[in-house]
Design a protein around this motif. Structure first.
Motif, PDB file in Angstrom:
ATOM      1  N   GLY A 309     -48.302 -16.453  49.483  1.00 39.30           N
ATOM      2  CA  GLY A 309     -48.314 -15.225  50.254  1.00 39.30           C
ATOM      3  C   GLY A 309     -47.820 -14.082  49.381  1.00 39.30           C
ATOM      4  N   SER A 310     -47.890 -12.873  49.903  1.00 37.91           N
ATOM      5  CA  SER A 310     -47.474 -11.767  49.053  1.00 37.91           C
ATOM      6  C   SER A 310     -47.280 -10.484  49.832  1.00 37.91           C
ATOM      7  CB  SER A 310     -48.535 -11.511  47.981  1.00 37.91           C
ATOM      8  OG  SER A 310     -48.171 -10.428  47.153  1.00 37.91           O
ATOM      9  N   LEU A 311     -46.285  -9.710  49.412  1.00 38.42           N
ATOM     10  CA  LEU A 311     -46.248  -8.306  49.759  1.00 38.42           C
ATOM     11  C   LEU A 311     -47.275  -7.596  48.886  1.00 38.42           C
ATOM     12  CD1 LEU A 311     -42.436  -7.504  50.027  1.00 38.42           C
ATOM     13  CD2 LEU A 311     -44.078  -7.723  51.892  1.00 38.42           C
ATOM     14  N   MET A 312     -47.802  -6.510  49.381  1.00 34.38           N
ATOM     15  CA  MET A 312     -48.849  -5.796  48.655  1.00 34.38           C
ATOM     16  C   MET A 312     -48.585  -4.297  48.637  1.00 34.38           C
ATOM     17  SD  MET A 312     -52.167  -7.714  50.241  1.00 34.38           S
ATOM     18  CE  MET A 312     -51.420  -7.903  51.851  1.00 34.38           C
ATOM     19  N   LEU A 313     -49.313  -3.612  47.789  1.00 33.32           N
ATOM     20  CA  LEU A 313     -49.378  -2.161  47.831  1.00 33.32           C
ATOM     21  C   LEU A 313     -50.776  -1.781  48.293  1.00 33.32           C
ATOM     22  CD1 LEU A 313     -47.529  -1.109  44.536  1.00 33.32           C
ATOM     23  CD2 LEU A 313     -46.617  -1.233  46.864  1.00 33.32           C
ATOM     24  N   SER A 314     -50.829  -0.947  49.312  1.00 39.05           N
ATOM     25  CA  SER A 314     -52.095  -0.445  49.823  1.00 39.05           C
ATOM     26  C   SER A 314     -52.109   1.072  49.701  1.00 39.05           C
ATOM     27  CB  SER A 314     -52.285  -0.840  51.294  1.00 39.05           C
ATOM     28  OG  SER A 314     -52.483  -2.226  51.441  1.00 39.05           O
ATOM     29  N   ALA A 315     -53.301   1.647  49.827  1.00 40.18           N
ATOM     30  CA  ALA A 315     -53.445   3.091  49.707  1.00 40.18           C
ATOM     31  C   ALA A 315     -54.102   3.652  50.956  1.00 40.18           C
ATOM     32  CB  ALA A 315     -54.274   3.454  48.479  1.00 40.18           C
ATOM     33  N   SER A 316     -53.799   4.907  51.239  1.00 44.13           N
ATOM     34  CA  SER A 316     -54.370   5.590  52.386  1.00 44.13           C
ATOM     35  C   SER A 316     -55.782   6.084  52.075  1.00 44.13           C
ATOM     36  CB  SER A 316     -53.507   6.789  52.773  1.00 44.13           C
ATOM     37  OG  SER A 316     -54.199   7.665  53.641  1.00 44.13           O
ATOM     38  N   LYS A 317     -56.666   5.902  53.029  1.00 40.91           N
ATOM     39  CA  LYS A 317     -58.023   6.399  52.887  1.00 40.91           C
ATOM     40  C   LYS A 317     -58.049   7.923  52.846  1.00 40.91           C
ATOM     41  CE  LYS A 317     -62.503   4.804  54.539  1.00 40.91           C
ATOM     42  NZ  LYS A 317     -63.172   3.949  55.560  1.00 40.91           N
ATOM     43  N   ARG A 318     -57.001   8.552  53.352  1.00 38.98           N
ATOM     44  CA  ARG A 318     -56.929  10.004  53.405  1.00 38.98           C
ATOM     45  C   ARG A 318     -56.274  10.631  52.170  1.00 38.98           C
ATOM     46  NH1 ARG A 318     -57.606  12.830  58.208  1.00 38.98           N
ATOM     47  NH2 ARG A 318     -58.238  11.561  60.002  1.00 38.98           N
ATOM     48  N   THR A 319     -55.823   9.797  51.223  1.00 39.60           N
ATOM     49  CA  THR A 319     -55.175  10.367  50.052  1.00 39.60           C
ATOM     50  C   THR A 319     -56.106  11.317  49.312  1.00 39.60           C
ATOM     51  OG1 THR A 319     -54.009   9.912  47.990  1.00 39.60           O
ATOM     52  CG2 THR A 319     -55.831   8.444  48.541  1.00 39.60           C
ATOM     53  N   GLU A 320     -55.531  12.422  48.846  1.00 35.42           N
ATOM     54  CA  GLU A 320     -56.303  13.370  48.043  1.00 35.42           C
ATOM     55  C   GLU A 320     -56.303  12.987  46.573  1.00 35.42           C
ATOM     56  OE1 GLU A 320     -54.615  17.191  48.735  1.00 35.42           O
ATOM     57  OE2 GLU A 320     -55.032  17.194  50.893  1.00 35.42           O
ATOM     58  N   HIS A 321     -55.566  11.910  46.232  1.00 32.39           N
ATOM     59  CA  HIS A 321     -55.405  11.550  44.826  1.00 32.39           C
ATOM     60  C   HIS A 321     -55.621  10.044  44.604  1.00 32.39           C
ATOM     61  CE1 HIS A 321     -53.797  15.577  44.521  1.00 32.39           C
ATOM     62  NE2 HIS A 321     -52.869  15.277  45.415  1.00 32.39           N
ATOM     63  N   PRO A 322     -56.809   9.528  44.891  1.00 34.09           N
ATOM     64  CA  PRO A 322     -57.052   8.088  44.740  1.00 34.09           C
ATOM     65  C   PRO A 322     -56.876   7.583  43.310  1.00 34.09           C
ATOM     66  CG  PRO A 322     -59.111   9.278  45.091  1.00 34.09           C
ATOM     67  CD  PRO A 322     -58.012  10.241  45.384  1.00 34.09           C
ATOM     68  N   LYS A 323     -57.229   8.395  42.331  1.00 36.96           N
ATOM     69  CA  LYS A 323     -57.068   7.976  40.932  1.00 36.96           C
ATOM     70  C   LYS A 323     -55.591   7.790  40.606  1.00 36.96           C
ATOM     71  CE  LYS A 323     -57.698   9.494  36.129  1.00 36.96           C
ATOM     72  NZ  LYS A 323     -58.248  10.555  35.235  1.00 36.96           N
ATOM     73  N   GLU A 324     -54.785   8.769  40.964  1.00 37.91           N
ATOM     74  CA  GLU A 324     -53.355   8.702  40.651  1.00 37.91           C
ATOM     75  C   GLU A 324     -52.665   7.568  41.418  1.00 37.91           C
ATOM     76  OE1 GLU A 324     -54.862  12.665  39.518  1.00 37.91           O
ATOM     77  OE2 GLU A 324     -55.059  11.427  41.314  1.00 37.91           O
ATOM     78  N   VAL A 325     -53.076   7.354  42.642  1.00 39.07           N
ATOM     79  CA  VAL A 325     -52.537   6.247  43.421  1.00 39.07           C
ATOM     80  C   VAL A 325     -52.861   4.923  42.762  1.00 39.07           C
ATOM     81  CG1 VAL A 325     -52.845   4.953  45.573  1.00 39.07           C
ATOM     82  CG2 VAL A 325     -52.406   7.416  45.655  1.00 39.07           C
ATOM     83  N   ALA A 326     -54.107   4.785  42.301  1.00 36.22           N
ATOM     84  CA  ALA A 326     -54.521   3.557  41.622  1.00 36.22           C
ATOM     85  C   ALA A 326     -53.737   3.339  40.336  1.00 36.22           C
ATOM     86  CB  ALA A 326     -56.020   3.605  41.330  1.00 36.22           C
ATOM     87  N   GLN A 327     -53.497   4.412  39.584  1.00 36.77           N
ATOM     88  CA  GLN A 327     -52.717   4.301  38.358  1.00 36.77           C
ATOM     89  C   GLN A 327     -51.278   3.889  38.664  1.00 36.77           C
ATOM     90  OE1 GLN A 327     -53.554   8.315  36.967  1.00 36.77           O
ATOM     91  NE2 GLN A 327     -54.891   7.540  35.334  1.00 36.77           N
ATOM     92  N   PHE A 328     -50.750   4.394  39.761  1.00 34.89           N
ATOM     93  CA  PHE A 328     -49.397   4.029  40.175  1.00 34.89           C
ATOM     94  C   PHE A 328     -49.330   2.541  40.533  1.00 34.89           C
ATOM     95  CE2 PHE A 328     -46.304   3.475  43.655  1.00 34.89           C
ATOM     96  CZ  PHE A 328     -45.153   3.866  42.996  1.00 34.89           C
ATOM     97  N   ILE A 329     -50.274   2.070  41.319  1.00 37.79           N
ATOM     98  CA  ILE A 329     -50.300   0.651  41.698  1.00 37.79           C
ATOM     99  C   ILE A 329     -50.454  -0.221  40.462  1.00 37.79           C
ATOM    100  CG2 ILE A 329     -51.583  -1.120  42.954  1.00 37.79           C
ATOM    101  CD1 ILE A 329     -52.277   1.013  45.043  1.00 37.79           C
ATOM    102  N   ASP A 330     -51.350   0.175  39.578  1.00 43.95           N
ATOM    103  CA  ASP A 330     -51.584  -0.591  38.355  1.00 43.95           C
ATOM    104  C   ASP A 330     -50.296  -0.734  37.546  1.00 43.95           C
ATOM    105  OD1 ASP A 330     -53.909  -1.580  36.401  1.00 43.95           O
ATOM    106  OD2 ASP A 330     -52.464  -0.438  35.204  1.00 43.95           O
ATOM    107  N   PHE A 331     -49.570   0.353  37.420  1.00 45.98           N
ATOM    108  CA  PHE A 331     -48.308   0.335  36.684  1.00 45.98           C
ATOM    109  C   PHE A 331     -47.320  -0.610  37.348  1.00 45.98           C
ATOM    110  CE2 PHE A 331     -44.016   1.943  35.925  1.00 45.98           C
ATOM    111  CZ  PHE A 331     -43.998   2.074  34.544  1.00 45.98           C
ATOM    112  N   MET A 332     -47.216  -0.533  38.662  1.00 48.18           N
ATOM    113  CA  MET A 332     -46.222  -1.320  39.385  1.00 48.18           C
ATOM    114  C   MET A 332     -46.487  -2.824  39.349  1.00 48.18           C
ATOM    115  SD  MET A 332     -43.774   0.483  40.385  1.00 48.18           S
ATOM    116  CE  MET A 332     -43.380   2.235  40.364  1.00 48.18           C
ATOM    117  N   VAL A 333     -47.727  -3.232  39.203  1.00 46.14           N
ATOM    118  CA  VAL A 333     -48.022  -4.670  39.215  1.00 46.14           C
ATOM    119  C   VAL A 333     -48.209  -5.264  37.830  1.00 46.14           C
ATOM    120  CG1 VAL A 333     -49.025  -4.567  41.514  1.00 46.14           C
ATOM    121  CG2 VAL A 333     -50.524  -4.381  39.531  1.00 46.14           C
ATOM    122  N   HIS A 334     -48.363  -4.410  36.812  1.00 45.51           N
ATOM    123  CA  HIS A 334     -48.631  -4.944  35.471  1.00 45.51           C
ATOM    124  C   HIS A 334     -47.524  -4.671  34.453  1.00 45.51           C
ATOM    125  CE1 HIS A 334     -52.719  -6.373  36.149  1.00 45.51           C
ATOM    126  NE2 HIS A 334     -52.985  -5.241  36.794  1.00 45.51           N
TER     127      HIS A 334
END
Length: 429
Positions: A309-334
């Protein structure tokens, strides 16, 4: 993806944030902002999670590292106790203003996908802003629902049997991978007779354990759109549980309730109990004995039905910054340095790079790492069935009604009927 499992799951999940309740509703870090872009091109994103003060301190340290690598992305944070987190999140989501990125769990993916809240991160993977490579034991698939990537794992855990080792030794019980439910029940009798306490706290209201039992028998607690078992199945499970309480194999539920929030194991009412492996640190801090992790009993000596099982990071469909959110998630998991800061706070790190970066020095976390490694090596891990919308309500009902059954407030038949009534309503809404 909680402990004394009879500190019930509500308490378990709230326990992660109990300390934070004294801190007010939120804590912020970095430059402020409302999720927009400043004149110099700096972007601000909002990140929310549930957890205690210690988790907040760790996460804020990881954000400091993120800011060094991405100085044009500022992170505004918000953390709260579990129940308060979801109350606020629901209000924000209903108002069209959820955080850009937030902590999530398997029971909420379909629910919030159906509400059009979650961003499909697949496009960010294709764009190279988020890597799904290097995850342990198939965890990269954990947050996929209907072909959409709705969550990225940050840590892993699996169900285990936490035992009081001296009690098991005194009873002459040595659980090993592949032991059966018959072996388990024989062990409960030995513990009762030779150690003078119940063998187990009582697994009858632990939804995730019942799920494993069902999976061992070709079923599952949930299908993609409902319950995967019948009233007859649950009647059999709860009838056996009640009999075990009456025989002293499972702990007296009234006594267990009296010592909460302490667990029945550390309170010396039982010799063990089923819970998530990464919750086991509480036993050492609460009790005075030596505690360990034992494998899940099986039906056929082979299949445990287990998954990570796992806790996860998800993103809002309404975010104005999907690229930056993805970069943040990538950093946090790698990023390896993140793992060194977080340790096993959110479970064993989900990616191999982070798993390798953090080497626990204390015996409890060493045992957790060894346990999950043993599951991989034994080849018992399977994919989890994505939970349907309403799964969180079903879980809470199973916990509450199972406890009422144990306390003698309901008959088995009434408990089963009530659970199915509440679940059907939750799953249909």
């Amino acid at each position: 993806m909680g402990t004394n499992r009879n500190v019930d799951r509500r308490t378990i999940l709230k326990a992660a944030g109990a300390t934070a309740a004294t801190l007010g509703l939120a804590s912020t870090t970095a430059c402020g902002g409302d999720g927009g872009t400043s004149a110099d091109g700096t972007v601000t994103i909002r990140y929310a999670w549930w957890g205690a003060e210690d988790r907040a301190q760790r996460i804020n340290k990881t954000i400091e590292l993120f800011h060094k690598k991405y100085p044009k992305i500022k992170v505004k944070t918000d953390f709260q106790p579990y129940t308060d987190f979801w109350k606020k999140f629901n209000t924000q989501a209903s108002g069209g203003n959820p955080p850009d990125v937030f902590q999530n769990a398997i029971g909420f993916l379909r629910k919030y996908d159906a509400k059009n809240v979650l961003l499909d991160l697949s496009e960010q993977v294709k764009a190279g802003n988020l890597s799904m490579d290097g995850f342990r034991a198939g965890l990269e698939k954990f947050g996929e629902i209907d072909g959409k990537l709705l969550g990225v794992p940050v840590g892993s855990n699996s169900m285990a049997l936490v035992i009081d080792k001296p009690v098991y030794t005194k009873a002459g019980v040595k659980p090993e991978q592949g032991w059966t439910w018959d072996d388990y029940h024989a062990a409960m009798q030995k513990i009762r007779d030779k150690a003078g306490r119940a063998g187990d706290t009582g697994p009858y209201n632990v939804m995730y354990l019942y799920d494993l039992y069902l999976r061992q028998n070709g079923k599952a607690f949930f299908t993609e759109d409902g319950l995967g078992f019948s009233e007859a199945d649950l009647t059999d499970w709860w009838t056996k549980a009640r009999k075990s309480v009456e025989e002293g194999l499972y702990a007296d539920v009234k006594k267990v309730a009296q010592i909460k929030p302490k667990s029945a194991v550390t309170g010396e009412l039982s010799g063990g109990e089923f819970t998530w492996d990464n919750f086991t640190i509480r036993y050492t801090s609460e009790g005075k004995s030596e505690y360990g992790l034992a494998p899940i009993p099986t039906t056929d000596g082979k299949k445990t039905g287990q998954y990570l099982g796992s806790l996860m990071l998800s993103a809002s469909k309404r975010t104005e910054h999907p690229k930056e959110v993805a970069q943040f998630i990538d950093f946090m998991v790698h990023d390896p340095e993140v793992a060194k800061i977080m340790g096993y706070d959110r479970g064993v790190p989900a990616t191999q790079a982070q798993f390798d970066a953090f080497e626990p020095t204390d015996e409890v976390n060493k045992a957790i790492a060894a346990y999950e490694t043993s599951l991989v090596e034994a080849g018992v891990l399977e994919p989890i069935t994505p939970h349907p919308a309403g799964a969180d309500i079903c879980e809470a009902a199973f916990l509450r009604i199972g406890e009422e059954l144990g306390l003698g407030k309901r008959s088995v038949g009434d408990a089963v009927k009530q659970f199915f009534t509440e679940s059907k309503t939750a799953l249909a809404s």
